[in-house]
Design a protein around this motif. Structure first.
Motif, PDB file in Angstrom:
ATOM      1  N   ALA A  44      18.716  67.585  44.113  1.00 34.42           N
ATOM      2  CA  ALA A  44      18.515  68.349  42.887  1.00 34.42           C
ATOM      3  C   ALA A  44      19.480  67.899  41.793  1.00 34.42           C
ATOM      4  O   ALA A  44      19.095  67.713  40.632  1.00 34.42           O
ATOM      5  CB  ALA A  44      18.689  69.844  43.170  1.00 34.42           C
ATOM      6  N   PHE A  45      20.742  67.729  42.165  1.00 34.82           N
ATOM      7  CA  PHE A  45      21.767  67.397  41.179  1.00 34.82           C
ATOM      8  C   PHE A  45      21.521  66.035  40.536  1.00 34.82           C
ATOM      9  O   PHE A  45      21.540  65.896  39.307  1.00 34.82           O
ATOM     10  CB  PHE A  45      23.139  67.428  41.859  1.00 34.82           C
ATOM     11  N   VAL A  46      21.297  65.026  41.341  1.00 35.30           N
ATOM     12  CA  VAL A  46      21.111  63.678  40.800  1.00 35.30           C
ATOM     13  C   VAL A  46      19.830  63.587  39.984  1.00 35.30           C
ATOM     14  O   VAL A  46      19.787  62.906  38.949  1.00 35.30           O
ATOM     15  CB  VAL A  46      21.115  62.639  41.942  1.00 35.30           C
ATOM     16  N   THR A  47      18.778  64.271  40.414  1.00 41.80           N
ATOM     17  CA  THR A  47      17.527  64.225  39.666  1.00 41.80           C
ATOM     18  C   THR A  47      17.716  64.753  38.251  1.00 41.80           C
ATOM     19  O   THR A  47      17.220  64.167  37.274  1.00 41.80           O
ATOM     20  CB  THR A  47      16.442  65.032  40.388  1.00 41.80           C
ATOM     21  N   LEU A  48      18.441  65.864  38.109  1.00 42.48           N
ATOM     22  CA  LEU A  48      18.648  66.409  36.768  1.00 42.48           C
ATOM     23  C   LEU A  48      19.389  65.414  35.881  1.00 42.48           C
ATOM     24  O   LEU A  48      18.962  65.126  34.755  1.00 42.48           O
ATOM     25  CB  LEU A  48      19.413  67.733  36.851  1.00 42.48           C
ATOM     26  N   PHE A  49      20.479  64.851  36.378  1.00 47.06           N
ATOM     27  CA  PHE A  49      21.278  63.970  35.532  1.00 47.06           C
ATOM     28  C   PHE A  49      20.667  62.577  35.373  1.00 47.06           C
ATOM     29  O   PHE A  49      21.011  61.857  34.438  1.00 47.06           O
ATOM     30  CB  PHE A  49      22.715  63.889  36.058  1.00 47.06           C
ATOM     31  N   ASN A  50      19.771  62.193  36.261  1.00 45.56           N
ATOM     32  CA  ASN A  50      19.060  60.924  36.075  1.00 45.56           C
ATOM     33  C   ASN A  50      18.164  60.953  34.845  1.00 45.56           C
ATOM     34  O   ASN A  50      18.034  59.950  34.131  1.00 45.56           O
ATOM     35  CB  ASN A  50      18.206  60.597  37.306  1.00 45.56           C
ATOM     36  N   TYR A  51      17.520  62.098  34.580  1.00 40.90           N
ATOM     37  CA  TYR A  51      16.442  62.126  33.589  1.00 40.90           C
ATOM     38  C   TYR A  51      16.710  63.011  32.383  1.00 40.90           C
ATOM     39  O   TYR A  51      15.948  62.958  31.421  1.00 40.90           O
ATOM     40  CB  TYR A  51      15.131  62.517  34.280  1.00 40.90           C
ATOM     41  N   ILE A  52      17.805  63.775  32.405  1.00 38.04           N
ATOM     42  CA  ILE A  52      18.118  64.577  31.226  1.00 38.04           C
ATOM     43  C   ILE A  52      18.448  63.675  30.044  1.00 38.04           C
ATOM     44  O   ILE A  52      18.171  64.004  28.886  1.00 38.04           O
ATOM     45  CB  ILE A  52      19.286  65.558  31.523  1.00 38.04           C
ATOM     46  N   GLY A  53      19.017  62.490  30.316  1.00 34.23           N
ATOM     47  CA  GLY A  53      19.320  61.541  29.244  1.00 34.23           C
ATOM     48  C   GLY A  53      18.063  61.047  28.555  1.00 34.23           C
ATOM     49  O   GLY A  53      18.023  60.930  27.316  1.00 34.23           O
ATOM     50  N   TYR A  54      17.022  60.750  29.330  1.00 32.39           N
ATOM     51  CA  TYR A  54      15.756  60.309  28.735  1.00 32.39           C
ATOM     52  C   TYR A  54      15.219  61.392  27.801  1.00 32.39           C
ATOM     53  O   TYR A  54      14.693  61.094  26.722  1.00 32.39           O
ATOM     54  CB  TYR A  54      14.735  60.025  29.835  1.00 32.39           C
ATOM     55  N   ARG A  55      15.342  62.646  28.222  1.00 34.13           N
ATOM     56  CA  ARG A  55      14.835  63.746  27.393  1.00 34.13           C
ATOM     57  C   ARG A  55      15.612  63.868  26.090  1.00 34.13           C
ATOM     58  O   ARG A  55      15.022  64.033  25.011  1.00 34.13           O
ATOM     59  CB  ARG A  55      14.918  65.060  28.176  1.00 34.13           C
ATOM     60  N   LEU A  56      16.932  63.761  26.147  1.00 33.19           N
ATOM     61  CA  LEU A  56      17.758  63.979  24.969  1.00 33.19           C
ATOM     62  C   LEU A  56      17.768  62.786  24.021  1.00 33.19           C
ATOM     63  O   LEU A  56      18.076  62.932  22.835  1.00 33.19           O
ATOM     64  CB  LEU A  56      19.190  64.326  25.398  1.00 33.19           C
ATOM     65  N   LEU A  57      17.426  61.610  24.514  1.00 25.80           N
ATOM     66  CA  LEU A  57      17.309  60.445  23.641  1.00 25.80           C
ATOM     67  C   LEU A  57      15.987  60.433  22.877  1.00 25.80           C
ATOM     68  O   LEU A  57      15.866  59.768  21.837  1.00 25.80           O
ATOM     69  CB  LEU A  57      17.427  59.152  24.460  1.00 25.80           C
ATOM     70  N   ALA A  58      15.007  61.175  23.382  1.00 19.43           N
ATOM     71  CA  ALA A  58      13.662  61.175  22.806  1.00 19.43           C
ATOM     72  C   ALA A  58      13.496  62.316  21.797  1.00 19.43           C
ATOM     73  O   ALA A  58      14.406  63.106  21.544  1.00 19.43           O
ATOM     74  CB  ALA A  58      12.625  61.281  23.921  1.00 19.43           C
ATOM     75  N   ASP A  59      12.312  62.403  21.225  1.00 18.99           N
ATOM     76  CA  ASP A  59      11.951  63.463  20.298  1.00 18.99           C
ATOM     77  C   ASP A  59      11.997  64.817  21.016  1.00 18.99           C
ATOM     78  O   ASP A  59      11.587  64.897  22.175  1.00 18.99           O
ATOM     79  CB  ASP A  59      10.528  63.189  19.773  1.00 18.99           C
ATOM     80  N   PRO A  60      12.502  65.885  20.428  1.00 16.15           N
ATOM     81  CA  PRO A  60      12.941  66.025  19.022  1.00 16.15           C
ATOM     82  C   PRO A  60      14.442  65.869  18.818  1.00 16.15           C
ATOM     83  O   PRO A  60      14.947  66.118  17.727  1.00 16.15           O
ATOM     84  CB  PRO A  60      12.536  67.467  18.705  1.00 16.15           C
ATOM     85  N   TYR A  61      15.177  65.445  19.863  1.00 19.60           N
ATOM     86  CA  TYR A  61      16.640  65.450  19.776  1.00 19.60           C
ATOM     87  C   TYR A  61      17.192  64.144  19.209  1.00 19.60           C
ATOM     88  O   TYR A  61      18.084  64.155  18.362  1.00 19.60           O
ATOM     89  CB  TYR A  61      17.235  65.729  21.163  1.00 19.60           C
TER      90      TYR A  61
END
Length: 440
Positions: free
Chosen positions: A264-281
């Motif tokens: 659970a832990f690694v999955t969140l931090f693996n892909y939260i970066g992709y989300r925050l680099l993309a729209d709308p952030y």
């Protein structure tokens, strides 16, 4: 009755004297073994804590330094998110495999030599990855980094369970895991910020040099084992130890817990970066790297909750901190960035607390082959990182953050159920503590 007869009747029989002497020798031996433990507040406790802190720092800095660079690697080598995650997953899966070997080897030849070699080799292979020109060369070096790091990861907890007094084991384990948290945070932070200013090769090279310094500090200040008792290394012994751990009513569930929590832990931090680099952030790579500062709460929670579990009991604490992880995850479904960051903070606090409790539980429940028990726990831990961490990329590709979040939620719900089952286990009988056997 004559005076001599009275005196004779008052004197103990030779057999009684001999039995009393043997009892005294046995008690003295037991007390001597207890005195071999490292007590809180002593110079040895400080040296041990600092050394394991440095070792944990180096281990997790080297392991996770590539995580914030996954989007950069995706662009550089034209990779999908799942493919880019291999730079972390291949290291964790090789670490998991190495754990099955290095733990038993340490049972035979000692704890400190394995840990020292582990840290030095991992730092050197990290420096090697910095000069690799191809993606496959980078993956090869990362595989060797993971394999090398298995030495300290397998043995660190076992060393503490043998050398630290049981009353202070939760605190000591928490401090060790705090080093893990700072290492994981620093590795992500350093490379996450540096890649906006230098090449990713240079960023990894800088971190490898820092890890080499930490390895030398570890070598210099860690006390030699005082309670280690070597055991002969053979296949039959390994099989017997493995079977005894699987027959235990609690250990297999703790192994499963490790898989679920780390997945659970690694999955969140693996892909939260992709989300925050993309729209709308549209956050920069540096800002995403700075978000690794949320690991600071893990430094606090692992030590504090570890000490709390020593007082209240692990069965009362473990399920509660996993629920806290789940609460933090739910906040990341929100759109406002402050709520997402708050969710990451709660999630991280709960994870390091849960890992501190579960890992110290292993050391107290395994009655023999403690190094092997820790190895199996960490094998499952890093297997969860590899399997779930890469699987999360599939959910990201098809369903975005909603899919990733629901996948993590499923892992955490299962982890809560496992913790509740562990809370209902019968308590193992306690005995006079001895370094040759940890208590349940």
């Amino acid at each position: 009755m004559s005076h001599s007869a009275l005196r004779a009747s008052a004197e103990p029989e030779p057999a009684v004297i001999k039995a009393a002497q043997e009892t005294n020798r046995a008690l003295s031996g037991a007390l001597g073994e207890i005195e071999n433990y490292i007590e809180k507040g002593t110079p040895a406790f400080l040296r041990t804590s600092l050394a394991l802190f440095a070792g944990g720092f180096a281990t997790f800095a080297l392991l996770y330094c590539v995580q914030p660079m996954m989007p950069v690697l995706s662009q550089t080598y034209s990779l999908t998110a799942a493919q880019s995650s291999l730079v972390l997953s291949i290291a964790t899966i090789m670490m998991a495999c190495g754990l099955l070997v290095t733990g038993p080897i340490s049972d035979a030849i000692g704890r400190k030599p394995i840990m020292v070699a582990s840290l030095i080799l991992a730092a050197l292979f990290t420096l090697g990855s910095a000069v690799m020109p191809s993606w496959h060369g980078v993956l090869a070096m990362r595989a060797l980094v993971g394999l090398s790091l298995s030495g300290l990861a397998a043995v660190g907890m076992t060393y503490l369970s043998e050398e630290i007094h049981p009353q202070h084991l939760g605190l000591s384990m928490g401090l060790y895991i705090s080093g893990n948290a700072i290492g994981g945070m620093s590795g992500r932070l350093i490379t996450g910020v540096l890649v906006d200013f230098v090449s990713w090769h240079a960023a990894i090279g800088i971190l490898g040099a820092l890890a080499l310094v930490a390895a030398l500090v570890f070598w210099r200040i860690l006390p030699e084992s005082r309670n280690f008792r070597p055991t002969q290394l053979n296949v039959r012994q390994l099989a017997d130890g493995f079977a005894s751990h699987l027959r235990d009513a609690g250990l297999p569930w703790l192994f499963l817990e490790a898989f679920l929590l780390m997945g659970a832990f690694v999955t969140l931090f693996n892909y939260i970066g992709y989300r925050l680099l993309a729209d709308p952030y549209h956050l920069s790579q540096s800002v995403v790297g700075v978000l690794s500062l949320v690991y600071l709460v893990g430094i606090y929670s692992s030590a504090w909750v570890g000490s709390l579990a020593d007082r209240l009991g692990r069965r009362k604490v473990l399920w509660a901190v996993i629920v806290l992880m789940l609460s933090g995850l739910l906040l990341t479904f929100a759109s406002p960035l402050p709520l997402i960051v708050a969710g990451m903070l709660l999630f991280t606090f709960g994870f390091f607390a849960a890992h501190s409790v579960a890992s110290s539980w292993i050391g107290r429940r395994a009655l023999k082959a403690k190094g092997q028990a820790s190895s199996i726990y960490l094998f499952c831990y890093y297997l969860g990182s590899s399997v779930a961490g890469t699987t999360g990329g599939v959910f990201w590709h098809h369903f975005g953050w909603t899919g990733v979040g629901l996948f993590i939620a499923a892992l955490l719900v299962a982890a809560v159920l496992v913790a509740l089952h562990l809370a209902r286990l019968a308590v193992l009988p306690r005995s006079i503590p001895a370094p040759s056997a940890t208590r349940a």
